[in-house]
Structure formats: structure tokens, C-alpha cells
Design a protein around this motif. Structure first.
Motif, PDB file in Angstrom:
ATOM      1  N   LYS A  11       0.846  -1.190   0.000  1.00  0.00           N
ATOM      2  CA  LYS A  11       0.000   0.000   0.000  1.00  0.00           C
ATOM      3  C   LYS A  11       0.884   1.244   0.000  1.00  0.00           C
ATOM      4  CE  LYS A  11      -3.899  -2.145   2.446  1.00  0.00           C
ATOM      5  NZ  LYS A  11      -3.405  -3.530   2.562  1.00  0.00           N
ATOM      6  N   TYR A  14       0.289   3.867   2.687  1.00  0.00           N
ATOM      7  CA  TYR A  14       0.697   3.381   4.005  1.00  0.00           C
ATOM      8  C   TYR A  14       2.219   3.502   4.146  1.00  0.00           C
ATOM      9  CZ  TYR A  14      -0.658   0.587   8.142  1.00  0.00           C
ATOM     10  OH  TYR A  14      -0.948   0.150   9.405  1.00  0.00           O
ATOM     11  N   GLN A  42     -10.031   5.314  15.142  1.00  0.00           N
ATOM     12  CA  GLN A  42      -9.509   3.994  14.770  1.00  0.00           C
ATOM     13  C   GLN A  42     -10.025   2.887  15.677  1.00  0.00           C
ATOM     14  OE1 GLN A  42      -5.282   3.609  15.284  1.00  0.00           O
ATOM     15  NE2 GLN A  42      -5.313   1.414  14.920  1.00  0.00           N
ATOM     16  N   LEU A  45     -10.880  -0.664  14.688  1.00  0.00           N
ATOM     17  CA  LEU A  45     -10.630  -0.742  13.250  1.00  0.00           C
ATOM     18  C   LEU A  45      -9.133  -0.770  12.990  1.00  0.00           C
ATOM     19  CD1 LEU A  45     -13.169   2.043  12.207  1.00  0.00           C
ATOM     20  CD2 LEU A  45     -13.555  -0.424  12.073  1.00  0.00           C
ATOM     21  N   SER A  46      -8.742  -0.893  11.730  1.00  0.00           N
ATOM     22  CA  SER A  46      -7.321  -0.823  11.391  1.00  0.00           C
ATOM     23  C   SER A  46      -6.928   0.634  11.158  1.00  0.00           C
ATOM     24  CB  SER A  46      -7.029  -1.631  10.122  1.00  0.00           C
ATOM     25  OG  SER A  46      -7.536  -0.957   8.975  1.00  0.00           O
ATOM     26  N   TRP A  47      -5.660   0.951  11.412  1.00  0.00           N
ATOM     27  CA  TRP A  47      -5.187   2.306  11.167  1.00  0.00           C
ATOM     28  C   TRP A  47      -5.303   2.656   9.686  1.00  0.00           C
ATOM     29  CZ3 TRP A  47      -4.744   6.908  12.711  1.00  0.00           C
ATOM     30  CH2 TRP A  47      -3.908   7.823  12.053  1.00  0.00           C
ATOM     31  N   TYR A  48      -5.116   1.681   8.823  1.00  0.00           N
ATOM     32  CA  TYR A  48      -5.184   1.959   7.392  1.00  0.00           C
ATOM     33  C   TYR A  48      -6.585   2.408   6.979  1.00  0.00           C
ATOM     34  CZ  TYR A  48      -4.446   1.656   2.378  1.00  0.00           C
ATOM     35  OH  TYR A  48      -4.356   1.970   1.038  1.00  0.00           O
ATOM     36  N   THR A  49      -7.600   1.858   7.627  1.00  0.00           N
ATOM     37  CA  THR A  49      -8.979   2.285   7.353  1.00  0.00           C
ATOM     38  C   THR A  49      -9.139   3.782   7.605  1.00  0.00           C
ATOM     39  OG1 THR A  49      -9.877   0.119   7.911  1.00  0.00           O
ATOM     40  CG2 THR A  49     -11.397   1.978   8.035  1.00  0.00           C
ATOM     41  N   LYS A  52      -6.980   6.120   5.086  1.00  0.00           N
ATOM     42  CA  LYS A  52      -7.606   6.347   3.781  1.00  0.00           C
ATOM     43  C   LYS A  52      -8.660   7.458   3.835  1.00  0.00           C
ATOM     44  CE  LYS A  52      -8.911   2.110   3.128  1.00  0.00           C
ATOM     45  NZ  LYS A  52      -9.556   0.926   2.504  1.00  0.00           N
ATOM     46  N   LYS A  53      -9.203   7.727   5.019  1.00  0.00           N
ATOM     47  CA  LYS A  53     -10.244   8.741   5.187  1.00  0.00           C
ATOM     48  C   LYS A  53      -9.705  10.057   5.747  1.00  0.00           C
ATOM     49  CE  LYS A  53     -13.870   5.269   6.061  1.00  0.00           C
ATOM     50  NZ  LYS A  53     -14.800   5.631   4.983  1.00  0.00           N
ATOM     51  N   ILE A  87     -15.822   7.936   9.451  1.00  0.00           N
ATOM     52  CA  ILE A  87     -16.416   6.807  10.159  1.00  0.00           C
ATOM     53  C   ILE A  87     -17.625   7.329  10.928  1.00  0.00           C
ATOM     54  CG2 ILE A  87     -16.016   5.095  11.972  1.00  0.00           C
ATOM     55  CD1 ILE A  87     -12.987   5.261  10.984  1.00  0.00           C
TER      56      ILE A  87
END
Length: 199
Positions: A11, A14, A42, A45-49, A52-53, A87
Motif C-alpha cells: 500500500k 501506508y 480507529q 478498526l485498522s489504522w489503514y482504514t 484512507k479517510k 467513520i
């Protein structure tokens, strides 16, 4: 080029976050509020989620200006809960508004949030010895103390695991692995760190 074992190098965004931001000491209050808000989002959830936002969050939360966010009213909160770019968890959105107000109270008391936050490590990043994924703790005694104090001050979504992630992100701890190329680069910058009483 070696990087930390937790990083998904497939990614690109990332990798850019790891290479440019993660673990770099942050003393700017608006940036600290941004990290605190995103790390609270977060939770579970994952930090990557969240990563991306991030741009959507900047737009939705007034560029992470705590003064503006603290003034968000019920209509604004309801608008945020309809925003597909963030989120849409009611507790997390309300926590961000609450935390902005608490953030301002800390600034008032200490002169800056940075001075308050960095006192937990006496103004100096902690240099850890991580080699593999299993070496990374979810929380530490210091994150426990920091978390407990934030909760006492009325902050929400600031459990010890979230706060340790915050400490890692903003450089209170250097958790880059021993073979990661960024570890020594960040250490080299420590000679230019501001004194705690100047924050």
C-alpha cells in the motif's frame, strides 16, 4: 530497503505514512489534535482504514482546529453522521467534539497541549528496541498513566491502547524496528528537539 514489520508495503499511501510521519516527534498542537482524533476514530478498526479517510476528516473537522471543532453544535454533529467520507460512529463523532473542548482546557492550563503531553516522557522520545512484530506492546505503563489522566480530564476514546498508538505516531516513542531505515534518521533529529519548558 528495510521497514518495520507491521507495515503492509503493498500500500503506497501506508508506506508514505511510515516513511514520512510515523514516529517523528510532533510538537504542533493542531497536529497533535489531528492524531488524537484519528486514533480515537480507529478504535476497533485498522489504522489503514482511518488513514484512507484522513483527507475527508480534515475537511469535515475544520482542518482539525480544536477551537472550531469544540463549537460544533447538534446540527453539525448530525451532518457529520451523514458524511460517508468519515467513520459515522455517533460515539466517536461526539467524542471528537468533546475532546476538542477538553483539548482547549489543557492548552489553557499548560500553555500548550504539547507541553502537557510530552511531560509524560520528560520531553524526550523513548528509544525502544523492536525487532519483530511480537516485540510491539499494545500499551505500556506510560500510556496507562497518560490515558488515565486524559480520562480524568474528561476525554473520550482515549484508552491506553489508543494512547500508545498516539505516542508511537507522534514520536513520544521511537518504535521503528532496529533494522528499519527510518529509526536512525529520526534519532539524528533528536539533537534539534525543543526543551519541554519552551513548548
Amino acid at each position: 530497503m528495510c521497514r518495520c514489520p507491521w507495515l503492509d508495503q503493498s500500500k503506497a499511501d501506508y508506506v508514505a505514512y511510515h516513511d514520512e510521519e510515523w514516529g517523528v516527534p510532533v510538537f504542533d498542537d493542531r497536529k497533535l489534535f489531528e492524531y488524537l482524533t484519528l486514533e480515537a476514530a480507529q478504535a476497533g478498526l485498522s489504522w489503514y482504514t482511518v488513514l484512507k479517510k484522513r483527507l475527508n476528516y480534515r475537511l469535515a473537522f475544520a482542518g482539525f482546529d480544536p477551537v472550531q471543532v469544540a463549537m460544533f453544535d447538534e446540527a453539525k454533529i448530525q451532518s457529520l453522521l451523514q458524511n460517508p467520507g468519515i467513520i459515522r460512529n455517533q460515539l466517536k463523532v461526539r467524542a471528537a467534539v468533546n475532546n476538542a473542548a477538553r483539548f482547549l482546557e489543557v492548552q489553557q492550563e499548560f500553555g500548550s497541549f504539547a507541553r502537557y503531553q510530552w511531560q509524560f516522557v520528560n520531553g524526550q522520545p523513548l528509544l525502544n528496541q523492536r525487532q519483530q512484530l511480537s516485540d510491539y506492546p499494545a500499551r505500556t505503563d506510560i500510556s496507562d498513566a497518560f490515558s488515565k489522566d486524559l480520562q480524568r480530564r474528561g476525554f473520550k476514546f482515549v484508552g491506553s491502547t489508543i494512547i500508545y498508538a498516539h505516542m508511537q505516531a507522534c514520536g513520544m516513542v521511537n518504535d521503528h524496528s532496529l533494522d528499519c531505515f527510518r529509526r536512525d534518521q529520526i534519532i539524528a533529529g533528536y539533537r534539534d528537539l525543543p526543551a519541554l519548558d519552551t513548548l
